[in-house]
Design a protein around this motif. Structure first.
Motif, PDB file in Angstrom:
ATOM      1  N   LYS A  49      -5.738  -2.480  -2.915  1.00 23.49           N
ATOM      2  CA  LYS A  49      -6.269  -3.493  -1.989  1.00 23.49           C
ATOM      3  C   LYS A  49      -5.464  -3.541  -0.697  1.00 23.49           C
ATOM      4  O   LYS A  49      -6.024  -3.607   0.394  1.00 23.49           O
ATOM      5  CB  LYS A  49      -6.264  -4.882  -2.646  1.00 23.49           C
ATOM      6  N   LEU A  50      -4.142  -3.519  -0.822  1.00 24.97           N
ATOM      7  CA  LEU A  50      -3.286  -3.549   0.366  1.00 24.97           C
ATOM      8  C   LEU A  50      -3.581  -2.363   1.283  1.00 24.97           C
ATOM      9  O   LEU A  50      -3.662  -2.522   2.501  1.00 24.97           O
ATOM     10  CB  LEU A  50      -1.810  -3.528  -0.038  1.00 24.97           C
ATOM     11  N   LEU A 109      -3.347  -3.801   5.881  1.00 25.65           N
ATOM     12  CA  LEU A 109      -2.327  -4.810   6.187  1.00 25.65           C
ATOM     13  C   LEU A 109      -0.931  -4.225   6.367  1.00 25.65           C
ATOM     14  O   LEU A 109      -0.024  -4.921   6.816  1.00 25.65           O
ATOM     15  CB  LEU A 109      -2.272  -5.850   5.060  1.00 25.65           C
ATOM     16  N   LEU A 110      -0.761  -2.961   6.023  1.00 26.30           N
ATOM     17  CA  LEU A 110       0.575  -2.380   6.026  1.00 26.30           C
ATOM     18  C   LEU A 110       0.801  -1.478   7.230  1.00 26.30           C
ATOM     19  O   LEU A 110      -0.070  -0.693   7.598  1.00 26.30           O
ATOM     20  CB  LEU A 110       0.798  -1.564   4.749  1.00 26.30           C
ATOM     21  N   GLY A 137       6.442   0.831   7.692  1.00 26.59           N
ATOM     22  CA  GLY A 137       7.481   0.201   6.875  1.00 26.59           C
ATOM     23  C   GLY A 137       6.919  -0.463   5.634  1.00 26.59           C
ATOM     24  O   GLY A 137       7.556  -0.465   4.576  1.00 26.59           O
ATOM     25  N   GLY A 138       5.723  -1.018   5.725  1.00 23.17           N
ATOM     26  CA  GLY A 138       5.069  -1.631   4.570  1.00 23.17           C
ATOM     27  C   GLY A 138       4.744  -0.599   3.492  1.00 23.17           C
ATOM     28  O   GLY A 138       4.914  -0.857   2.305  1.00 23.17           O
ATOM     29  N   TYR A 139       4.284   0.563   3.912  1.00 25.13           N
ATOM     30  CA  TYR A 139       4.006   1.630   2.949  1.00 25.13           C
ATOM     31  C   TYR A 139       5.295   2.111   2.282  1.00 25.13           C
ATOM     32  O   TYR A 139       5.303   2.418   1.092  1.00 25.13           O
ATOM     33  CB  TYR A 139       3.286   2.805   3.620  1.00 25.13           C
ATOM     34  N   LEU A 198       0.819   7.895   5.583  1.00 26.07           N
ATOM     35  CA  LEU A 198       0.726   8.890   6.658  1.00 26.07           C
ATOM     36  C   LEU A 198      -0.697   8.989   7.182  1.00 26.07           C
ATOM     37  O   LEU A 198      -0.918   9.090   8.384  1.00 26.07           O
ATOM     38  CB  LEU A 198       1.183  10.260   6.156  1.00 26.07           C
ATOM     39  N   ALA A 199      -1.654   8.944   6.284  1.00 26.35           N
ATOM     40  CA  ALA A 199      -3.058   9.011   6.704  1.00 26.35           C
ATOM     41  C   ALA A 199      -3.436   7.772   7.517  1.00 26.35           C
ATOM     42  O   ALA A 199      -4.173   7.867   8.496  1.00 26.35           O
ATOM     43  CB  ALA A 199      -3.968   9.143   5.487  1.00 26.35           C
ATOM     44  N   ALA A 200      -2.921   6.624   7.121  1.00 19.29           N
ATOM     45  CA  ALA A 200      -3.287   5.365   7.787  1.00 19.29           C
ATOM     46  C   ALA A 200      -2.487   5.108   9.057  1.00 19.29           C
ATOM     47  O   ALA A 200      -3.010   4.527  10.007  1.00 19.29           O
ATOM     48  CB  ALA A 200      -3.098   4.197   6.814  1.00 19.29           C
TER      49      ALA A 200
END
Length: 186
Positions: free
Chosen positions: A88-89, A94-95, A98-100, A124-126
């Motif tokens: 979901k995240l 939302l990330l 650093g969030g990933y 990396l994709a996002a």
């Protein structure tokens, strides 16, 4: 509740927590405080239900959702929910990079390195490109460095991948200082 637990008066601690839980407020912080308390006192099922209430309310922050993932991974019966929340995240966008990395570390701390690596690849994709299509060098650097670190910790069979990720990080490094430190590392 804390004082009752210290005094080995579990029933009294449960009553205090139940009173707080039954109070009228529906603020997300209430559910978070209660979930943390129940988890700390070993009342895992109740903690899970309160974390779920926080998640289902739609007001949980990304950090709170990462905390929930960590809680779930620490309990075999709730472990599948961590994957659901991570999914979901990622889908909700939302990330940042650093969030990933933090999400990957949550999985890594519980011995789920393959899942952690998968989160970095998704990151990396996002985060690898900006909205205008240009490369997001800072995001690519951060994620490739984290990927290299994780692949190195994964041990035999992953060293070549770790070197490849470090080289990708070097190409995305924002300045000469980072490039030199990566070169020394290789």
């Amino acid at each position: 509740a804390e004082l009752h637990v210290r005094g080995n008066r579990t029933a009294e601690a449960e009553k205090v927590l139940a009173d707080l839980e039954g109070s009228r407020g529906e603020l997300p912080e209430k559910f978070l405080v209660l979930a943390r308390a129940y988890a700390r006192y070993g009342m895992d099922k109740r903690a899970y239900l309160l974390y779920r209430k926080l998640m289902d309310g739609g007001q949980a922050t990304a950090d709170q959702r990462l905390e929930f993932c960590g809680f779930c991974l620490g309990h075999e019966e709730f472990s599948p929910e961590a994957g659901v929340q991570a999914e979901k995240l990622c889908k909700e966008g939302l990330l940042d990079a650093g969030g990933y990395v933090r999400l990957s570390k949550v999985f890594g701390q519980h011995g789920k390195n393959d899942m952690g690596l998968s989160m970095l690849v998704r990151g990396l994709a996002a985060c690898g490109k900006r909205a205008d299509g240009t490369e997001n060098k800072e995001g690519a650097f951060t994620l490739n460095m984290a990927m290299s670190d994780l692949e190195q910790r994964m041990g035999a069979g992953h060293h070549a991948q770790a070197i490849g990720s470090a080289l990708k990080a070097m190409l995305a490094a924002p300045d000469l200082h980072f490039k030199r430190s990566l070169n020394d590392r290789l």
